[in-house]
Scaffold this motif. Structure first.
Motif, short mmCIF file in Angstrom:
data_model
loop_
_atom_site.label_atom_id
_atom_site.label_comp_id
_atom_site.label_asym_id
_atom_site.label_seq_id
_atom_site.Cartn_x
_atom_site.Cartn_y
_atom_site.Cartn_z
N ASN A 1 31.91 -21.63 13.49
CA ASN A 1 32.69 -22.02 14.67
C ASN A 1 34.15 -22.14 14.31
OD1 ASN A 1 29.86 -23.54 14.88
ND2 ASN A 1 30.54 -23.05 16.94
N THR A 2 35.01 -21.69 15.22
CA THR A 2 36.45 -21.81 15.02
C THR A 2 37.09 -22.43 16.26
OG1 THR A 2 37.14 -19.67 15.98
CG2 THR A 2 36.39 -19.67 13.68
N MET A 3 38.19 -23.14 16.04
CA MET A 3 39.02 -23.65 17.13
C MET A 3 40.47 -23.35 16.80
SD MET A 3 39.45 -27.48 18.79
CE MET A 3 40.38 -28.15 17.42
N ASP A 4 41.14 -22.64 17.70
CA ASP A 4 42.55 -22.29 17.53
C ASP A 4 43.44 -23.23 18.34
OD1 ASP A 4 41.64 -20.23 16.03
OD2 ASP A 4 42.45 -18.62 17.29
N ILE A 5 44.59 -23.56 17.75
CA ILE A 5 45.61 -24.33 18.46
C ILE A 5 46.90 -23.52 18.42
CG2 ILE A 5 46.83 -26.53 18.62
CD1 ILE A 5 44.60 -27.74 16.88
N ASN A 6 47.29 -22.99 19.56
CA ASN A 6 48.50 -22.17 19.66
C ASN A 6 49.71 -23.08 19.86
OD1 ASN A 6 50.61 -20.45 20.42
ND2 ASN A 6 49.21 -18.99 21.41
N THR A 7 50.48 -23.28 18.80
CA THR A 7 51.63 -24.19 18.90
C THR A 7 52.92 -23.46 19.30
OG1 THR A 7 52.18 -23.96 16.55
CG2 THR A 7 50.62 -25.70 17.16
N ASN A 8 52.81 -22.16 19.56
CA ASN A 8 53.99 -21.40 19.94
C ASN A 8 54.25 -21.46 21.44
OD1 ASN A 8 56.15 -19.64 19.06
ND2 ASN A 8 55.10 -17.97 20.14
N LEU A 9 53.27 -21.85 22.22
CA LEU A 9 53.43 -21.96 23.66
C LEU A 9 54.40 -23.10 23.99
CD1 LEU A 9 49.69 -21.64 24.76
CD2 LEU A 9 51.46 -19.87 24.89
N SER A 10 55.20 -22.90 25.03
CA SER A 10 56.19 -23.92 25.40
C SER A 10 56.20 -24.11 26.91
CB SER A 10 57.59 -23.49 24.93
OG SER A 10 58.03 -22.35 25.66
#
Length: 287
Positions: free
Chosen positions: A138-147
């Protein structure tokens, strides 16, 4: 003199009897061991095939440091100096909680994505028993580039994306191992014209071992319910594993530059017959 000769012969015979008894004992132990269920443990040398995970796990208490790199499009030639101008990097670590469970975390430059992973063995292939190894991932991504400049109503939940995978592999011989991987992908934020909120794929991978320290890997992941679009394509990668003793070095050629699972399985932009081939490597160092 006769007494000395007699004692020498007796001592020599006692040694022969002792060695013979040890041999018999070892034979009995081997017989007992042969009756026990033996397992295959080296179907894949690396934790990944190329981009896709293999059924190999870290051992309990082991730390793996991961460094992955993907250069830009090779087919652009000198325009981007054969990919050197447009490179992505991924750094991470994986820890073996037990022999059947590991956790990991990584960060890659593309979209400044943090990826959290959980990998767990459900069943192990046995020589004269269960035919395959089964591992959940299982993976969980956190996109911190979104603003909020781009998305005024952006919430933290919109940054998240997930995959659930079931890795099933079999080592057919000392040289050949194959794997199938049903994949479920979920995105909380997606482009409705080119993506789906929930998407499915089936990963297929294999390894052929040339020598003790060198093997070739191949993977292909066709998408099941992808929207009709020429933007994204099925993942196709070929690689080479080099075991240096202290670490595993994987050279990879792929039609996907990004290295997180969500993007690799649903957002591969390259085409092997039409441009978009990316060279890179995965480097694992165990402590």
């Amino acid at each position: 003199m006769k007494v000395k000769l007699f004692l020498s012969v007796a001592f020599f015979l006692s040694i022969i009897c002792h060695v013979s008894a040890q041999d018999d004992l070892l034979k009995e132990l081997d017989t007992i061991k042969s009756k026990e269920k033996q397992t295959e443990t080296l179907g894949f040398k690396g934790l990944q095939i190329c981009n896709m995970q293999s059924t190999k796990l870290t051992a309990k208490g082991e730390w793996y440091v991961l460094i992955s790199h993907r250069f830009g499009d090779l087919t652009e030639g000198f325009e981007n100096f054969f990919g050197l101008d447009d490179a992505y990097t991924k750094l991470g670590a994986i820890y073996g909680v037990t022999n059947w469970l590991s956790v990991g975390a990584s960060r890659q430059t593309n979209n400044k994505i943090y990826e959290l992973t959980l990998k767990y063995r459900l069943k192990t292939q046995e020589v004269d028993g269960f035919p395959v190894t089964i591992v959940g991932y299982n993976t969980m991504d956190i996109n911190t580039n979104l603003s909020t400049d781009q998305y005024p109503n952006l919430q933290f939940n919109n940054r998240l994306a997930y995959t659930t995978q079931l890795l099933v592999s079999r080592q057919f011989s000392d040289k050949i191992s194959l794997e199938i991987n049903p994949i479920y992908i979920h995105k909380n934020l997606y482009d409705e014209t080119t993506e789906r909120k929930d998407q499915f794929a089936v990963g297929l991978g294999g390894r052929y071992k040339f020598t003790k320290r060198l093997s070739m890997n191949l993977e292909y992941a066709p998408r099941i319910n992808a929207p009709e679009s020429e933007v994204y394509h099925n993942l196709l990668s070929v690689g080479l594993d080099i075991d240096t003793g202290g670490h595993i070095f994987q050279m990879v050629f792929s039609n996907c530059q990004t290295m997180n699972d969500v993007y690799a399985f649903s957002n591969a932009t390259g085409k092997w017959n039409g441009g978009g081939i990316y060279f890179g490597f995965n480097l694992y160092r165990v402590f």
